[in-house]
Scaffold this motif. Sequence first.
Motif, PDB file in Angstrom:
ATOM      1  N   VAL A   8      43.824  26.010  38.027  1.00  0.00           N
ATOM      2  CA  VAL A   8      45.132  25.466  38.392  1.00  0.00           C
ATOM      3  C   VAL A   8      46.193  25.864  37.373  1.00  0.00           C
ATOM      4  N   ILE A  11      47.187  29.485  38.035  1.00  0.00           N
ATOM      5  CA  ILE A  11      48.081  29.572  39.193  1.00  0.00           C
ATOM      6  C   ILE A  11      49.502  29.198  38.796  1.00  0.00           C
ATOM      7  N   THR A  12      49.640  28.103  38.060  1.00  0.00           N
ATOM      8  CA  THR A  12      50.958  27.660  37.603  1.00  0.00           C
ATOM      9  C   THR A  12      51.621  28.724  36.733  1.00  0.00           C
ATOM     10  N   GLN A  15      52.576  31.791  38.915  1.00  0.00           N
ATOM     11  CA  GLN A  15      53.728  31.450  39.745  1.00  0.00           C
ATOM     12  C   GLN A  15      55.017  31.456  38.922  1.00  0.00           C
ATOM     13  N   ARG A  29      54.165  31.332  44.845  1.00  0.00           N
ATOM     14  CA  ARG A  29      52.974  30.487  44.932  1.00  0.00           C
ATOM     15  C   ARG A  29      51.853  31.193  45.686  1.00  0.00           C
ATOM     16  N   ALA A  30      52.194  31.841  46.796  1.00  0.00           N
ATOM     17  CA  ALA A  30      51.188  32.547  47.599  1.00  0.00           C
ATOM     18  C   ALA A  30      50.527  33.657  46.789  1.00  0.00           C
ATOM     19  N   GLU A  33      48.274  32.132  43.958  1.00  0.00           N
ATOM     20  CA  GLU A  33      47.019  31.566  44.472  1.00  0.00           C
ATOM     21  C   GLU A  33      46.035  32.659  44.860  1.00  0.00           C
ATOM     22  N   VAL A  36      44.593  34.467  41.622  1.00  0.00           N
ATOM     23  CA  VAL A  36      43.616  33.646  40.916  1.00  0.00           C
ATOM     24  C   VAL A  36      42.343  33.488  41.752  1.00  0.00           C
ATOM     25  N   GLU A  37      42.504  33.407  43.067  1.00  0.00           N
ATOM     26  CA  GLU A  37      41.328  33.341  43.943  1.00  0.00           C
ATOM     27  C   GLU A  37      40.473  34.593  43.779  1.00  0.00           C
ATOM     28  N   ARG A  93      49.440  35.844  54.514  1.00  0.00           N
ATOM     29  CA  ARG A  93      49.330  34.427  54.894  1.00  0.00           C
ATOM     30  C   ARG A  93      50.261  34.099  56.061  1.00  0.00           C
ATOM     31  N   THR A 124      39.784  37.295  49.608  1.00  0.00           N
ATOM     32  CA  THR A 124      40.429  36.006  49.380  1.00  0.00           C
ATOM     33  C   THR A 124      40.988  35.388  50.660  1.00  0.00           C
ATOM     34  N   SER A 128      39.404  31.064  54.786  1.00  0.00           N
ATOM     35  CA  SER A 128      40.316  30.151  55.489  1.00  0.00           C
ATOM     36  C   SER A 128      40.205  30.337  56.998  1.00  0.00           C
TER      37      SER A 128
END
Length: 352
Positions: A8, A11-12, A15, A29-30, A33, A36-37, A93, A124, A128
């Motif tokens: 986390v 990611i921060t 970003q 953000r996308a 994420e 990092v994934e 995404r 990644t 989903s």
Amino acid sequence: MAKRYQAVELITFAQALLQQGGLTRAPARAVAEVLVEGDLLGKSTHGLHLLAPYLQSLADGKMTKVGQPRVLKKSPTTLLLEANYLPGPYVIRHALDWAVPRAKKHGVATVSIRRCHHIACLQTYLQSVTDCGLAIILMCSDPANATVAPPGSRQGQYSPNPIAAGFPSTGAPILIDSITSSVSNSQTARMFKARQKFPFTALQTTHGRATNDPAVLFAKPPGAILPLGGLELGHKGFALSLIVEALANALCGHGRAEKPARWGASVFIQIIDPKFFGGTAQFRRETEFFAKTCRKSKPRICREAVRLPGEKSLVIRQEQLKKGVVLHPSIPAALQPWAKKLAVKFPAPIGS
């Protein structure tokens, strides 16, 4: 001992760098994420390793900072997008958000994307979709990149052209992510910078001699990466690359014929809902039956059982979510100057 970082916090951090570099919050953000994934899944050449070159693309004006993908054509089950070099993870995404509900409604949904920026690690994006009980096929090509030589050639003519696919099962999903060349550009660049050689023949010199030395790709004139299968069976990897060239580049109407000069991607995405075909339960039963059959087969080497695609990555992911993400040593070294330049604090390792 390797340093570990909280996912986390990474990611921060990513970003914040991307926003300081010019992206708005949602795309930043996308991208953060997804990168990092990639590291969580153990894909260290396609995780935060890409953040420094992405930031450079923003600084050079080669990654578009603001905007939305533009719809060029649309039907109930098909979509053609002009991405105008927007951040790849954000665009992908966006495409999945469109395709998943339509596949559930119609059985199949297909998205073709042109002039997207680099889309990072394909694996990644898969889970989903498989978590929704759907299958996904994802592939991309960089029409500006020509580092892989077709069989019989001494010159690079196309990019590593990755193919990914995800399939739900009664157990863990099957998550395939492979390239159609012997090695990727990122792997080759990392090995070259580390002054290391591959343990197998993966490239050829400008004179067509097979080699394991990544330096040939950076020579003048450059050598080339061999297709998957190498000198002996490279025609098989080349055949797979032709599928990617057709479905990623040709289908979207933008490819090598336009001779683009910017780092980017043409992308093909197809989402399939098994319930419109043989049935969801039957699909899951068959994929799991095949997976179990392969796992139960006698190992070629003692204690080395058969492993399905994505299986190891999911184990690594769970471990790193608990214990922290291990970053390749070259990643902090590449990002520290950007952190200083953009006034963003680099995360502290766990336990420091």
